[in-house]
Write an enzyme that holds these catalytic residues in place. Structure first.
Site: not given
Length: 667
Positions: A521, A31, A358, A412, A474, A262
């Site tokens: 969990r 490039h 956790r 995130e 989830h 480019h």
């Protein structure tokens, strides 16, 4: 170094342009447009602004320069060579993009000294730089400006700012008021498809201002405008964007300002025309002696600053100096880590009970965070669910940069990239939290952490259908396999509180590997005796329970919450007179790293192997073989309480027994 005349500046900038044209042309790949267009920006930065010393590329208090537009790598390689970095020779320039070269197609941090981070995937550089700026500000608050006082500069392209990751990054930087972060935007209005107007109408100055940045527009080919804008940015109490209007492939007779420059070599005819336009008469790869001497003088101009910094560090009290040097080196003392792990296990031994992993992680952090001041935590707006902020951990804010917990917000990807920057900066071990299903949002940054060999720790909770009622959106089913597919990444899925503590210790001990802790969990029984100094997770897999009588006919392999299911299945098989053993597999990667003899001993010689994991099978055949049995998921999950889901999908001790018996009968 006295200020350059415009003629001197132009000749030094044209050296970058010439090397970029020649290297791309010789490689027949690359490039050239960005290095030629941004050469004036780079020349001002490296001759008048950046605090660095090519004789000591790892000087801790150097300014960081991040080429976010990594496709323009020849810009960086050119200035590293010109400024006198030993890592890039003229022969390296000539071998651009060739096998074994220190000048690969996109900059790689572990390959070339002077490269601060691996870039190429657009948006990553600017987001990583945010983490570097966070690290600088935090460490300055901890150690004083005499020891930590430097800027982070970024050269970003239109593509970097189009990527969604950039918005996460600039919003966080603006919120935290990272005043020592300065982004120079190569505003050339060109992307691969053509003019950026084909797809984008954003006013980047207004966009950055709305995120809490100082922002301005300048002529990116005017060295005095560039220098003045940087000087102004250095005095701002906000991060700064300098939009530098440039011409891609500046100097090329027909391809300047065009997408044709480019990502392709210019060609011999275009290069000849560019040489004429720029007044550059030297043959390919030859830099006139006076220009090279001027560059080398500029490169050495901060040597006295580096020497003075070293004296200040040497004058620190011995204990404080030793701790600073330990953190800069990234050393995690084995004895301190062992003591912390023992303290965690003592707590678990004193209070054995069912715990979600956790929650066990939070218990571990209550010991680890005080023991290791370099640990900087965080969460993507899931602090109470991820359990990543132990009691007493102060929050990092614009006014309290010494805090050790970062509220990243629902960002995130930006969080993961910023952690890479903190790790690359040095002096910090970053960790953060989100749900395992959102590892998809973090994946590009996790992949880069693995590629760069950086110690970042991702705490990812709600690791299976066991999270229950939130449903299939989830519930991660393919995510463990997807993460395990990333080379050099450690994916831990501990079965109980003891394994969780051991996995944390292994993640911190891995100086050159990132880690993911996949945590539950739901509550899990404490299957391990905490009264042991041995870290049984270190081998990646181990025999948790042997066969009760006689040689095992069935080996049950499991991870995380499903280890308890395997333990219950072993008991039911024993009631039927079938000897079975249970192997916990907290980390595939460490198991595969173990010697063959060790792996075979763990695998055992039982004729039937059954794996149990509330996820898809992919990856398990390396352990159980293609003829082994698997009890897990073959579809997405559903919305219901966790016990109902395990029964519905057949991830139960009864199902494990049924599958094992079927395999035995088929022998």
């Amino acid at each position: 170094m006295p200020p350059l005349t415009r003629a001197e500046h132009d000749r030094m900038a044209n050296a970058i342009r010439a090397l970029a044209m020649d290297a791309v042309e010789k490689a027949k790949s690359g490039h050239p447009g960005l290095p030629m267009g941004a050469a004036d920006i780079a020349t001002v930065l490296f001759t008048r602004v950046l605090k660095l010393d090519p004789a000591d590329p790892h000087w801790f208090d150097r300014d960081r320069f991040v080429l976010s537009a990594g496709h323009g790598s020849m810009l960086l390689y050119s200035v590293l060579y010109l400024a006198g970095f030993a890592s890039v020779s003229i022969e390296d320039i000539k071998s651009f993009r060739q096998l074994g070269s220190r000048t690969p197609g996109h900059p790689e941090v572990e390959m070339t000294e002077g490269v601060e981070t691996t870039t190429g995937p657009l948006g990553q550089g600017i987001a990583t730089a945010v983490g570097m700026a966070i690290a600088e500000r935090h460490l300055a608050a901890e150690h004083s400006a005499d020891i930590v006082d430097h800027h982070t500069y970024v050269l970003a392209s239109d593509g970097d700012l189009m990527e969604g990751l950039s918005q996460e990054a600039i919003a966080l930087a603006g919120h935290l008021k990272l005043a020592k972060l300065i982004v120079l935007y190569d505003d050339n209005h060109i992307s691969i498809d053509g003019p950026t107007s084909l797809s984008d109408s954003v006013d980047q100055v207004k966009r950055f201002e709305s995120a809490g940045w100082a922002a301005c527009r300048i002529d990116g080919h005017d060295p005095e405008a560039i220098a003045t804008a940087i000087a102004t940015a250095q005095t701002s109490d906000k991060p700064s964007l300098i939009a530098c209007r440039t011409t891609i492939a500046f100097g090329a007779p027909t391809k300047a300002g065009s997408e044709k420059s480019h990502g392709s070599p210019l060609g011999a005819e275009e290069i000849a025309g560019a040489r004429k336009n720029l007044g550059w008469t030297s043959p390919p790869f030859v830099i006139p002696d006076d220009i090279l001497a001027a560059w080398r003088t500029a490169g050495a101009r901060s040597r006295d600053l580096r020497a003075a910094w070293s004296k200040r560090v040497a004058a620190l009290p011995a204990e404080k100096r030793a701790e600073l040097e330990r953190r800069i080196c990234g050393e995690v003392p084995a004895d301190r880590l062992a003591a912390a792990l023992a303290a965690i296990k003592d707590r678990l031994a004193a209070d054995p009970k069912d715990r979600a992993s956790r929650a066990a992680s939070e218990l571990a952090l209550e010991v680890l965070v005080p023991a290791f001041p370099e640990l900087i935590g965080g969460s993507a707006d899931l602090t109470g669910s991820n359990n990543t902020r132990p009691k007493g951990m102060s929050v990092m804010t614009p006014d309290e940069p010494g805090g050790r917990f970062i509220h990243y917000g629902i960002r995130e990807h930006g969080m993961a990239a910023a952690m890479n920057g903190m790790a690359l900066h040095g002096g910090i071990i970053p960790y953060s939290g989100t749900f395992l299903v959102f590892s998809d949002y973090c994946r590009p940054s996790i992949r880069l952490a693995a590629l760069m060999g950086q110690r970042v720790v991702h705490v990812m909770t709600h690791d299976s259908i066991g999270l229950g009622e939130d449903g299939p959106t989830h519930q991660p089913v393919e995510h463990l396999a997807a993460l395990r597919a990333i080379p050099h990444l450690q994916v831990f899925r501990p079965c109980d509180a003891v394994e969780t503590a051991e996995c944390w210790a292994l993640a911190l001990a891995a100086a050159h590997r990132p880690s993911v802790l996949a945590l539950s969990r739901q509550n899990l029984p404490q299957l391990r005796d905490a009264k042991t100094d041995q870290n049984r997770c270190a081998g990646g897999a181990y025999e948790l329970l042997p066969a009760e009588s006689g040689p095992a006919r069935v080996s049950l392999f499991a991870t995380g919450s499903e280890v308890a299911i395997a333990v219950a299945a072993r008991k039911r098989l024993a009631e039927r007179g079938i000897a079975a053993r249970v192997v916990s597999v907290p980390c595939f990667e460490l198991f595969f790293d173990a010697p063959e003899e060790t792996r075979q001993a763990v695998l055992g010689d039982a004729p039937v192997r059954v794996a149990v994991e509330a996820a898809i099978r992919q990856g398990w055949d390396a352990i159980i073989g293609s003829h082994g049995a698997f009890v897990g998921m073959t579809s997405f999950g559903a919305s219901a309480p966790a016990p109902d889901l395990y029964r519905h999908f057949g991830i139960t001790p009864e199902r494990v027994v049924e599958v094992a018996l079927s395999k035995l009968q088929a022998l």
